[in-house]
Design a protein around this motif. Structure first.
Motif, PDB file in Angstrom:
ATOM      1  N   ALA A  65      39.695  38.867  37.848  1.00  0.00           N
ATOM      2  CA  ALA A  65      39.257  39.417  39.136  1.00  0.00           C
ATOM      3  C   ALA A  65      38.193  38.498  39.706  1.00  0.00           C
ATOM      4  O   ALA A  65      37.296  38.937  40.437  1.00  0.00           O
ATOM      5  CB  ALA A  65      38.753  40.840  38.988  1.00  0.00           C
ATOM      6  N   SER A  66      38.264  37.226  39.317  1.00  0.00           N
ATOM      7  CA  SER A  66      37.452  36.191  39.957  1.00  0.00           C
ATOM      8  C   SER A  66      35.974  36.584  40.071  1.00  0.00           C
ATOM      9  O   SER A  66      35.322  36.810  39.079  1.00  0.00           O
ATOM     10  CB  SER A  66      38.081  35.894  41.317  1.00  0.00           C
ATOM     11  N   HIS A  67      35.489  36.682  41.319  1.00  0.00           N
ATOM     12  CA  HIS A  67      34.064  36.932  41.543  1.00  0.00           C
ATOM     13  C   HIS A  67      33.720  38.431  41.561  1.00  0.00           C
ATOM     14  O   HIS A  67      32.574  38.791  41.767  1.00  0.00           O
ATOM     15  CB  HIS A  67      33.649  36.311  42.876  1.00  0.00           C
ATOM     16  N   ASN A  68      34.714  39.284  41.367  1.00  0.00           N
ATOM     17  CA  ASN A  68      34.456  40.731  41.431  1.00  0.00           C
ATOM     18  C   ASN A  68      33.745  41.218  40.169  1.00  0.00           C
ATOM     19  O   ASN A  68      33.675  40.513  39.173  1.00  0.00           O
ATOM     20  CB  ASN A  68      35.772  41.495  41.651  1.00  0.00           C
ATOM     21  N   VAL A 279      29.187  28.581  39.736  1.00  0.00           N
ATOM     22  CA  VAL A 279      30.631  28.771  39.851  1.00  0.00           C
ATOM     23  C   VAL A 279      30.904  30.273  39.798  1.00  0.00           C
ATOM     24  O   VAL A 279      30.018  31.043  39.452  1.00  0.00           O
ATOM     25  CB  VAL A 279      31.396  28.035  38.723  1.00  0.00           C
ATOM     26  N   ASP A 280      32.114  30.699  40.112  1.00  0.00           N
ATOM     27  CA  ASP A 280      32.406  32.131  40.017  1.00  0.00           C
ATOM     28  C   ASP A 280      33.063  32.436  38.672  1.00  0.00           C
ATOM     29  O   ASP A 280      33.241  31.551  37.836  1.00  0.00           O
ATOM     30  CB  ASP A 280      33.245  32.607  41.216  1.00  0.00           C
ATOM     31  N   GLY A 281      33.408  33.727  38.472  1.00  0.00           N
ATOM     32  CA  GLY A 281      33.853  34.206  37.159  1.00  0.00           C
ATOM     33  C   GLY A 281      35.044  33.486  36.574  1.00  0.00           C
ATOM     34  O   GLY A 281      35.174  33.379  35.354  1.00  0.00           O
ATOM     35  N   ASP A 282      35.955  32.982  37.409  1.00  0.00           N
ATOM     36  CA  ASP A 282      37.118  32.266  36.870  1.00  0.00           C
ATOM     37  C   ASP A 282      37.078  30.780  37.219  1.00  0.00           C
ATOM     38  O   ASP A 282      38.065  30.060  37.065  1.00  0.00           O
ATOM     39  CB  ASP A 282      38.436  32.903  37.362  1.00  0.00           C
ATOM     40  N   ALA A 283      35.909  30.333  37.727  1.00  0.00           N
ATOM     41  CA  ALA A 283      35.626  28.905  37.940  1.00  0.00           C
ATOM     42  C   ALA A 283      36.580  28.199  38.890  1.00  0.00           C
ATOM     43  O   ALA A 283      36.980  27.060  38.667  1.00  0.00           O
ATOM     44  CB  ALA A 283      35.571  28.159  36.599  1.00  0.00           C
ATOM     45  N   ASP A 284      36.934  28.890  39.975  1.00  0.00           N
ATOM     46  CA  ASP A 284      37.656  28.168  41.026  1.00  0.00           C
ATOM     47  C   ASP A 284      36.811  27.997  42.285  1.00  0.00           C
ATOM     48  O   ASP A 284      37.290  27.488  43.297  1.00  0.00           O
ATOM     49  CB  ASP A 284      39.033  28.795  41.337  1.00  0.00           C
ATOM     50  N   ARG A 285      35.574  28.446  42.237  1.00  0.00           N
ATOM     51  CA  ARG A 285      34.664  28.249  43.375  1.00  0.00           C
ATOM     52  C   ARG A 285      33.378  27.627  42.888  1.00  0.00           C
ATOM     53  O   ARG A 285      32.921  27.936  41.794  1.00  0.00           O
ATOM     54  CB  ARG A 285      34.228  29.586  43.940  1.00  0.00           C
TER      55      ARG A 285
HETATM   56 ZN    ZN Z   1      37.586  32.761  41.678  1.00  0.00          ZN
END
Ligand code: ZN
Ligand code: NG1
Length: 527
Positions: A65-68, A279-285
Motif C-alpha cells: 500500500a505504498s505510502h499509506n 523514500v516511501d514505503g515501497d521505495a518508488d518515490r
Molecule cells: Zn510507492
C-alpha cells in the motif's frame, strides 16, 4: 484445468468477506488488509490469465500500500514491459474482484472466453511484497490464485516495487535488461553508479554523504543491502530502518515529508545543507530535503529532480552532438515555478497529463528521451531504442555520450525507483560540483498546499484538461476561477483521489498566507 478448483479454493480459503464495491484505481486495489485476502487470491487468478493472454510472458504482482498507513495493503499488476496493467484490463480486474464466491467460477470462464485465452498454455507470474506484517499472508493468497489455474509462480519475498518491475522486464527481455534476481538488480545499478563516479567522490561543493529516511519500509532494508555491496562510493546513513517500534510511513517517508513539508521523525542532528533523502514505503518515490543555516526546512521534490535531470541530459545530448527529441512530462501537481523554469530557461518541451504513473510513462514514451516525474517524487526516464542506438554509436568518440550510456544503466526505466533516482541525483550533483544550495537556487518554488476533503461521493467531481479543469458538478469550475482570480500567481484545482476516499484540493500562490487562504476557500467550495 478444472475451474471448480478456483471456486473450491475461494470458498474454503479465501471467501469474500465484504460486499463493499472496490475499484482498480490509480495504483491497483487498496484497502484495509483484513478484507484483501479474496482480492489477492483473485488477482493471482487474473495475473495467470493475463500471462496466458500475453503469450506466456511474465506478469508481476506487487503487494503493497505504498505510502499509506500500516493497516492498509494493496495489490497492483505489472504488464510484460514493466508497465502498469493495461487500462482495458482494469475493468476486468474490478469485475472479477466484486463477483460473489458463488459466481466466481462462471465469471472466470467468461473472462477466458471473452479474451480467447488458451487455458492450457503456459503462464508465469512473479510476486513481491513490502514489509507490512500482513503481506506474507496476502502473498500466499496470490500464489494460491496462480496455482489454482496451474500457472507458474515465482515468489521474490520482500522487494521494492521497482525491483519487481525490474525482474519482470529482465525476464521478459531474456535478461538483456538485467538478471531477474535481487543480486542482478544491485549489480547493474552499483556498477553503473561506480563507473559514473570514476573515483571522484567529492567535487566542488558536492560532499559525499547523505541521510536516507527509509520510511520503515522496504527501501530501508534494500538500501542497507546496497551499502554492503558498494565500494564506499557514497556514505549513506539510514534512518527509519523498520526495526523497532516505528510503523511504515508513520511520521516519516516521502509522502509525509512532501505533504507536511517537514523532516521525518528520528532525524539526527546534522550540519545545515546536509543532503537528506526520503523514500516511501515501497521505495518508488523519493524527495530530497535539508535545513538551511537558519534551521528552516527546505524541500527538493519530484519537480526539482525532474528539472535537474532534464537540464543535465539536455546538456549531455548537446555536447554529444546528437539529434534526439527530449521531453518532460508533469501533472497538474507540478509547481508552477518548475514549469516556468523548464519552458523559459531550459527550453525543454513539457506536457501535462492526468495523475498516475501510467499516464506519465505512456506520454514519456513519445520522446526519444522522456523524463517524467510527479511532484511527489515518483518518476523516471525512458529512452527509445533509437536513442539507445544513437547514444551507443556516439559513445565511441564522445565522453559525454559515454556518460549518457552509463546513465541508461543506472536508471530503472521500468518504473519510478527511489533508490535508482537517488543514485542518479547524486551522480548529477557530483558531476556538477553542486550542493543543495546550488540546486535549489535554480528557481523559487511557489508556496503550495494540498488538502484532503471528505465528501459523500467523490466521483461526482469530474475533470478535464489533465485534471486542471473541473467539468462536474456544473458551476464549480467558475466558482474556483472566481476565487483564484483574487490571488497573485494563484492556481488551484480539485480532483477525486484514485487511492483514497477523498477529494484533493491543490493550491499555489505568490505567498504562503495567500496559498493557505486559497486552498481553504476552494476546499469550502467542494464541501
Ligand atoms: Zn510507492
Ligand atoms: P491519488 O490518490 O489518485 O491522488 C496518489 C498520488 C499519485 C500517485 C498515486 C499512486 C498525489 C497528489 N497523488 O494518487 O501521484 O502516486 O497516489 O501511489 O500525490
Amino acid at each position: 484445468i478444472n475451474l471448480r478448483t478456483v471456486y473450491a479454493f475461494a470458498r474454503e480459503m479465501y471467501p469474500k468477506l465484504s460486499t463493499e464495491y472496490i475499484q482498480y484505481g490509480t495504483a491497483g486495489f487498496r484497502g484495509k488488509a483484513e478484507f484483501l485476502d479474496s482480492v489477492m487470491f483473485r488477482m493471482g487468478v487474473l495475473a495467470t490469465l493475463r500471462s496466458r493472454f500475453r503469450g506466456g510472458a511474465v506478469i508481476g504482482v506487487m503487494i503493497t500500500a505504498s505510502h499509506n498507513p500500516e493497516p492498509d495493503n494493496g495489490v497492483k499488476l505489472v504488464d510484460p514491459k514493466g508497465e502498469m496493467l493495461d487500462a482495458s484490463w482494469e475493468s476486468i480486474a474490478t469485475d472479477l474482484v466484486n463477483v460473489s464466491d458463488q459466481d466466481l467460477e462462471q465469471h472466470v470462464a467468461k473472462i477466458i472466453k471473452d479474451n480467447s485465452i488458451d487455458i492450457t498454455s503456459s503462464s508465469h507470474v512473479f510476486v513481491g511484497m513490502d514489509n507490512r506484517y500482513h503481506s506474507p499472508r496476502l502473498l500466499k493468497a496470490v500464489a494460491d490464485g496462480v496455482i489454482a489455474l496451474k500457472g507458474n509462480v515465482r515468489e521474490f519475498g520482500i522487494v521494492t516495487t521497482p525491483m519487481l518491475h525490474f525482474f519482470v522486464v529482465a525476464a521478459n527481455t531474456k535478461e538483456t535488461y538485467g538478471k531477474p534476481t535481487e543480486e542482478g538488480y544491485y549489480e547493474k545499478l552499483i556498477k553503473a553508479f561506480e563507473l559514473l563516479r570514476n573515483g571522484q567522490l567529492e567535487n566542488g561543493n558536492y560532499k559525499n554523504n547523505v541521510v536516507f529516511d527509509g520510511a520503515n519500509g522496504v527501501g530501508a532494508r534494500k538500501m542497507l543491502q546496497f551499502i554492503k555491496r558498494m565500494n564506499k562510493s557514497l556514505n549513506i546513513s539510514v534512518i527509519n530502518q523498520g526495526i523497532g517500534p516505528g510503523k511504515i510511513n508513520d511520521e516519516c517517508g516521502a509522502d509525509y515529508v512532501k505533504v507536511l513539508q517537514r523532516p521525518p521523525i528520528s532525524m539526527p542532528v546534522v550540519e545545515p545543507f546536509t543532503r537528506c533523502v526520503s523514500v516511501d514505503g515501497d521505495a518508488d518515490r523519493v524527495v530530497y530535503f535539508f535545513t538551511n543555516e537558519k534551521g528552516e526546512f527546505q524541500l527538493l521534490d519530484g519537480d526539482r529532480i525532474a528539472t535537474l535531470v532534464a537540464g543535465y541530459l539536455m546538456d549531455l545530448v548537446t555536447r554529444s552532438e546528437i539529434d534526439l527529441r527530449l521531453g518532460l512530462v508533469q501533472t497538474a501537481y507540478a509547481n508552477g515555478a518548475s514549469t516556468d523554469y523548464i519552458v523559459n530557461e531550459l527550453k525543454f518541451p513539457v506536457s501535462c497529463v492526468p495523475t498516475g504513473v501510467k499516464h506519465l510513462h505512456h506520454k514519456a514514451l513519445e520522446y526519444d528521451i522522456g523524463v517524467y516525474f510527479e511532484a511527489n517524487g515518483h518518476g523516471t526516464i525512458v529512452f527509445s531504442d533509437h536513442a539507445k542506438a544513437t547514444i551507443a554509436t556516439a559513445s565511441e568518440t564522445k565522453a559525454s555520450a559515454k556518460t549518457l550510456l552509463l546513465l541508461i544503466d543506472l536508471i530503472n526505466e521500468t518504473v519510478g525507483d527511489a533508490i535508482s533516482d537517488m543514485l542518479l541525483v547524486e551522480t548529477i550533483l557530483n558531476h556538477k560540483g553542486w550542493d543543495v544550495k546550488d540546486w535549489i537556487s535554480t528557481y523559487n518554488d511557489l508556496p503550495n498546499r494540498q488538502l484532503k476533503i471528505k465528501v459523500q461521493d467523490r466521483n461526482v467531481i469530474e475533470t478535464t484538461n489533465a485534471e486542471r479543469v473541473c467539468v462536474k458538478p456544473e458551476g464549480l469550475q467558475t466558482e474556483i476561477e472566481n476565487v483564484v482570480s483574487n490571488y497573485k500567481r494563484g492556481r488551484a484545482f480539485v480532483r477525486p483521489s484514485g487511492t483514497e476516499d477523498i477529494v484533493r484540493v491543490y493550491a499555489e500562490a505568490a505567498t504562503k498566507e495567500d496559498t493557505e487562504n486559497l486552498a481553504y476557500e476552494v476546499g469550502v467550495l467542494v464541501q
